[in-house]
Design a protein around this motif. Structure first.
Motif, PDB file in Angstrom:
ATOM      1  N   UNK A   1       0.829  -1.208   0.000  1.00  0.00           N
ATOM      2  CA  UNK A   1       0.000   0.000   0.000  1.00  0.00           C
ATOM      3  C   UNK A   1       0.860   1.252   0.000  1.00  0.00           C
ATOM      4  N   UNK A   2       1.926   1.241   0.774  1.00  0.00           N
ATOM      5  CA  UNK A   2       2.798   2.411   0.809  1.00  0.00           C
ATOM      6  C   UNK A   2       3.387   2.711  -0.569  1.00  0.00           C
ATOM      7  N   UNK A   3       3.676   1.653  -1.322  1.00  0.00           N
ATOM      8  CA  UNK A   3       4.275   1.837  -2.645  1.00  0.00           C
ATOM      9  C   UNK A   3       3.259   2.215  -3.713  1.00  0.00           C
ATOM     10  N   UNK A   4       1.988   1.935  -3.437  1.00  0.00           N
ATOM     11  CA  UNK A   4       0.958   2.085  -4.479  1.00  0.00           C
ATOM     12  C   UNK A   4       0.002   3.246  -4.265  1.00  0.00           C
ATOM     13  N   UNK A   5      -0.316   3.530  -3.013  1.00  0.00           N
ATOM     14  CA  UNK A   5      -1.368   4.511  -2.709  1.00  0.00           C
ATOM     15  C   UNK A   5      -1.028   5.893  -3.270  1.00  0.00           C
TER      16      UNK A   5
END
Length: 311
Positions: free
Chosen positions: A304-308
């Protein structure tokens, strides 16, 4: 209900003018009680609103406080009313040394910016408005503008609740869930009990349900459950994660019980919760939600950190 930008005023609920006499208000209250009483075929939600309206303006002392805080007072009586309007403004930071949940993004930020833009266009014809949060101004604004402020306030209230849950929780606010303006998921919450998509709403009326969806006058065809699930799917595909459940958070007055499970909708457990019950649900988990833990929890957080992206 009466603190929501979408709410009718206490005077509107009783069907009287803001300058009505005490006796006129009393007569109107008794009439509206008879008209809305469930035993006489009235609506239970309206019956509750009538009683609440009487609590707010039925006595001289209560009426003065209500008028001052909701923009009905005269100029001379509003000089010191700023503190009573705090409900219309972003919550101030609290001095608290306890560890907070990890939080990213700006809760309610997109809707507040949109609210200010539309308020300037509507009330100021494109220029700054002296006080866009003035209760009387907000109350007279079109539904679209009032809804934006109501939802922004709801998102901020949810964010404050989640923040107090501690460092075991991670939350992303105002997460982009599509290419369109405002196509977003209010909150993505990763907790020891699971990964949840969360929508914060305020309809200023008692929620009703039909076929796994929220319905009502102020819902106005928005299909909040379907919208929430569609946006969760978009984020799940992008980040390659699986949500365990979906949560819609409403003000306490808008729900007749703390937690209303809607069962599985398109394979995802959905619950509608009072704001005061949100902490309990996040700690204990949504009934039927897929558990998450150990290495998977860290993997999901990293994905999520890489995508959000934020709106």
């Amino acid at each position: 209900m009466f603190d929501s930008p979408l709410s009718a005023s206490a005077y509107d609920v009783l069907g009287v003018d803001p300058d009505a006499t005490a006796e006129e208000i009393k007569r109107a209250f008794r009439l509206r009680l008879r008209q809305t009483h469930p035993d006489a075929g009235g609506d239970a939600g309206a019956f509750i609103q009538v009683q609440r309206a009487w609590e707010l303006i039925g006595t001289a002392e209560a009426r003065v406080a209500y008028d001052r805080g909701h923009g009905f007072a005269t100029a001379s009586s509003t000089e010191t009313s700023e503190q009573d309007w705090s409900v219309w403004r972003a919550p101030t930071a609290r001095a608290d040394s306890r560890p907070k949940a990890r939080a990213y993004g700006h809760p309610g930020g997109w809707r507040r910016e949109r609210f200010l833009t539309l308020m300037r266009e509507w009330a100021g014809h494109g220029v700054e408005v002296p006080d866009p949060y003035d209760p009387a101004l907000v109350r007279s604004a079109p539904l679209e503008i009032r809804r934006l402020l109501a939802d922004a306030l709801a998102e901020e209230a949810t964010a404050a609740t989640v923040s107090d849950l501690g460092m075991g929780f991670t939350v992303w606010h105002d997460v982009a869930a599509g290419p369109g303006a405002g196509e977003k998921l209010d909150h993505v919450i990763l907790s020891p009990s699971g990964l949840y998509g969360v929508m914060s709403e305020d309809f200023a009326e008692l929620a009703r349900f039909r076929r796994g969806e929220i319905i009502g006058r102020n819902v106005d065809g928005l299909a909040p459950v379907a919208t929430l699930l569609a946006r969760m799917r978009a984020i799940a595909r992008a980040a390659k994660v699986r949500f365990g459940g979906a949560i819609i958070v409403l003000p306490d007055d808008d729900l007749d019980q703390a937690v209303t499970p809607l069962g599985k909708v398109r394979g995802v457990p959905v619950v509608v919760v009072r704001r005061s019950a949100l902490s309990m649900v996040l700690r204990q988990g949504v009934p039927g939600a897929r558990d998450i833990g150990g290495n998977e929890l860290f993997d999901v957080r990293t994905r999520l950190q890489q995508t959000v992206r934020f709106v």
